[in-house]
Design a protein around this motif. Structure first.
Motif, PDB file in Angstrom:
ATOM      1  N   ALA A 153      -9.588   5.803  -0.459  1.00  0.00           N
ATOM      2  CA  ALA A 153      -8.831   4.956  -1.390  1.00  0.00           C
ATOM      3  C   ALA A 153      -7.371   4.938  -0.979  1.00  0.00           C
ATOM      4  O   ALA A 153      -6.706   3.894  -1.005  1.00  0.00           O
ATOM      5  N   ARG A 154      -6.870   6.097  -0.597  1.00  0.00           N
ATOM      6  CA  ARG A 154      -5.469   6.188  -0.170  1.00  0.00           C
ATOM      7  C   ARG A 154      -5.255   5.365   1.107  1.00  0.00           C
ATOM      8  O   ARG A 154      -4.244   4.677   1.252  1.00  0.00           O
ATOM      9  N   ALA A 155      -6.222   5.453   2.036  1.00  0.00           N
ATOM     10  CA  ALA A 155      -6.065   4.764   3.320  1.00  0.00           C
ATOM     11  C   ALA A 155      -6.101   3.252   3.153  1.00  0.00           C
ATOM     12  O   ALA A 155      -5.559   2.516   3.974  1.00  0.00           O
ATOM     13  N   THR A 156      -6.792   2.777   2.088  1.00  0.00           N
ATOM     14  CA  THR A 156      -6.986   1.336   1.974  1.00  0.00           C
ATOM     15  C   THR A 156      -6.102   0.683   0.913  1.00  0.00           C
ATOM     16  O   THR A 156      -6.119  -0.526   0.753  1.00  0.00           O
ATOM     17  N   ILE A 157      -5.320   1.490   0.221  1.00  0.00           N
ATOM     18  CA  ILE A 157      -4.580   0.975  -0.927  1.00  0.00           C
ATOM     19  C   ILE A 157      -3.590  -0.121  -0.536  1.00  0.00           C
ATOM     20  O   ILE A 157      -3.320  -1.044  -1.303  1.00  0.00           O
ATOM     21  N   LEU A 158      -3.058  -0.052   0.682  1.00  0.00           N
ATOM     22  CA  LEU A 158      -2.117  -1.083   1.123  1.00  0.00           C
ATOM     23  C   LEU A 158      -2.805  -2.152   1.974  1.00  0.00           C
ATOM     24  O   LEU A 158      -2.154  -2.892   2.693  1.00  0.00           O
ATOM     25  N   GLN A 159      -4.131  -2.219   1.874  1.00  0.00           N
ATOM     26  CA  GLN A 159      -4.942  -3.217   2.581  1.00  0.00           C
ATOM     27  C   GLN A 159      -4.597  -3.314   4.058  1.00  0.00           C
ATOM     28  O   GLN A 159      -4.099  -4.342   4.529  1.00  0.00           O
TER      29      GLN A 159
END
Lengths: 228, 413
Positions: A153-159
């Motif tokens: 989730a952290r890795a993808t939060i900034l798309q």
């Protein structure tokens, strides 16, 4: 589009120079699914770190989306990492004193986003990864699978356009590991480039493109895989 | 999904988030943080308290001098400075100061009032009680010159200073010892072999610098000269018209006395301002001195901060590596750690200031007569030193954190 030309990375071990990477030439298109395999010390992680802009190659050129990123200063590299690259680690690397919510929020905080906007994004990310019931738990109160989901989730939060995973299942049992891989593949289905470094041949085979590294060289670049 | 051109925000962590992050890091190590805070608080409070003590002593002493009177000059017989030239054949004996010398000083346009003083001691008796007491011979102007307050009755009457009137004004302690609960006003005291009627009692001021006005009997100057059988004055107190006219008054006094003493410059003139200024200077230097010594403890606290931060950075290597991997530039890492140092020194200073104020309050209760006040500059300089050492000693560890290689920091162990 990731494009490496003549990339080499040397390390000094005592007086001896070790070539961790030698003459790497690869192109990875946007939305590809690539696994990198090879024995210990073959340079898998170094290659991943170079692609992640964490490690600077000794030689060669790196072009990311038509931009030469080889010699950029720290400030610019950090910005590219923040906005275009998501990182998933074997040891999750969650900050132990922060809750799941706060861990997922870090990239947004670093980008300077306003708190109100952050809240909505983090909440929906936690829902996406099935963590809504764990929002206020600290890492030591989460299972391994949950921790890795927080990390994703952290890795993808900034798309980001690229997700790099370094042995993402290395610390998980097989069932949980498969769930994590499923999750990453789902992101790949949405046209995010996915690059996984792994020891596990079963997981490696799931990628449509498989790179094999030995002694810092790519000895095999297989397109296909059993995913499709 | 996202292209390279996409930009979400300014790309710089805002300062509030920075502080929140640093705060969470600081409170996650409770024991360590508490110890640092105690160290800084002790340093800050000791700087604050020692400066307060020094400064209070300075204000107390200069205040005592100022209470002696305003724009005061003291004329004493004899010269304190030596001049060059051959030694005089006959020993130089200064002429006495007389009542007429003192009265002549009023000719100066810069002199407001004068009070001649004769001192001596004599046995004082009322009924069967008797004791040796310091006797002060002066005039009615003494009350204004020396800022005396009268508790009962009145001060010496306005009269010709040459006239020996048999009246006296007594100090509070004398009144208690001789009269106890009985009425003193109107009673006749025997001083030496003469009798004086008590016309007033001086209000007690507590012990002050110089003469203890509680333990004294004041009589007219001419009476004192008869009593002690000497025309010489002990000194003359002169009140200048304004502080700006003290120098002019000094010159006038010198020339008036020279005229009256056949051209001999045989008096010494001390200005109250110069005494106060000297004490002020000495005590100010002393205050800085002890404050500086206390500041060493703050430097020690600074080293403590540095040490703890280095340990903290060693323990948080992976966290730093992670922050870099997910897009924190070196500068941001540096800011985070400096914020931690800043938070520690700020809150340590805060508790230190409170501790110092509390200790000052406590001391004030133990020694109520000594006015202890914590000056603002003591608080400001103590906090200033603490915060700047904290940040200064925080820069090195923060820099080390910022330079950490993320690949090594995140390496599998």
């Amino acid at each position: 589009m990731i494009s490496l030309r003549g990339i080499g990375r040397d390390f000094l071990l005592g007086r001896q120079t070790v070539h961790a990477l030698a003459d790497i030439d690869i192109d990875i298109r946007q939305g590809e699914y690539v696994s990198i395999m090879g024995p210990s010390g073959s340079g898998k992680s170094t290659l991943l770190n170079v692609i992640a802009l964490l490690d600077r190659p000794t030689r060669g050129n790196y072009t990311l989306d038509e931009q030469d990123v080889t010699g950029l200063p720290d400030e610019k590299l950090a910005k590219i990492r923040r906005e275009h690259i998501g990182f998933v680690f074997q040891f999750f690397h969650l900050i132990p004193r922060l809750t799941a919510t706060e861990n997922v929020e870090i990239p947004l905080v670093l980008s300077g986003m306003a708190a109100a906007e952050r809240q909505d994004r983090v909440r929906s990310a936690l829902v996406t990864f099935g963590l809504e019931g764990r929002a206020d738990h600290r890492p030591d109160q989460l299972s391994g699978g949950e921790r890795q989901r927080v990390a994703i989730a952290r890795a993808t939060i900034l798309q980001p356009s690229v997700i790099l995973a370094d042995e993402p299942t290395g610390n998980l049992d097989q069932a949980t590991g498969n769930q994590v891989i499923d999750m990453l593949e789902k992101l790949n289905a949405e046209k995010v480039t996915l690059i996984i470094v792994t020891h596990d041949a079963d997981i490696g085979r799931r990628a449509k493109r498989q790179l094999r590294l030995v002694d810092g060289r790519i000895i095999a670049d297989i397109h296909g895989g059993d995913h499709e | 999904m996202a292209g390279l051109s996409q930009t979400f925000t300014v790309g710089i962590m805002n300062s509030r988030d920075n502080l929140v992050f640093a705060f969470k890091a600081v409170i996650s190590h409770r024991v360590r943080t508490v110890l640092i805070l105690i160290g800084i608080a002790i340093g800050v409070s000791s700087v604050e308290l020692l400066i307060a003590l020094g400064d209070s002593a300075r204000r107390y002493i200069t205040g005592e001098f100022a209470a002696l009177g305003t724009n005061l000059l003291i004329v004493l017989p004899g010269r304190s400075e030596t001049t060059g030239g051959p030694p005089p054949l006959l020993g130089e004996t200064p002429r006495d100061l007389t009542i007429d010398d003192a009265l002549a000083l009023l000719r100066s346009a810069n002199v407001n009032r004068i009070a001649p003083i004769t001192v001596g001691s004599a046995p004082v008796a009322w009924r069967e009680r008797e004791r040796e007491v310091n006797i002060l011979g002066t005039t009615a102007s003494m009350k204004e010159v020396r800022h005396l307050d009268i508790a009962q009755g009145r001060f010496l009457p306005q009269a010709d200073p040459h006239q020996a009137i048999p009246v006296c004004v007594i100090g509070e302690k004398i009144r208690k010892e001789l009269f106890g609960p009985e009425q003193s006003l109107g009673e006749w005291l025997r001083i030496g072999d003469r009798r004086f009627r008590v016309i007033g009692v001086i209000k007690s001021t507590g012990v002050s610098i110089g003469v203890d006005m509680d333990d004294i009997v004041i009589i007219p100057v001419a009476s004192a000269q008869v009593l002690f059988d000497s025309p010489a004055l002990f000194r003359v107190l002169v009140e200048a018209k304004a502080s700006s006219r003290i120098d002019a008054a000094t010159e006038n006094i010198r020339s008036i006395i020279r005229d009256r003493h056949e051209g001999e410059d045989d008096v010494t003139i001390i200005t109250q301002d110069s005494i106060i200024a000297t004490f002020d200077k000495i005590l100010r230097a002393l205050t800085f001195g002890i404050g500086g010594i206390a500041a060493i403890s703050l430097a020690v606290a600074g080293i403590l901060i540095m040490n703890v931060m280095l340990v903290s950075i060693a323990q948080r290597r992976t966290e730093i590596g992670l922050l870099k991997a997910i897009g924190a530039p070196n500068r941001e890492i540096m800011k985070l750690f400096i914020s931690e140092a800043l938070l520690l020194s700020l809150s340590g200073s805060f508790f230190g200031v409170l501790l110092g104020l509390g200790a000052a309050e406590l001391m004030q209760r133990v020694y109520p007569t000594f006015p202890i006040g914590v000056p603002l500059w003591a608080v400001v300089s103590a906090c200033g030193i603490a915060i700047s050492t904290g940040v200064l000693f925080g820069v090195m560890p923060a820099n080390r954190a910022a330079r950490l290689d993320p690949v090594q920091a995140l390496a599998k162990r």
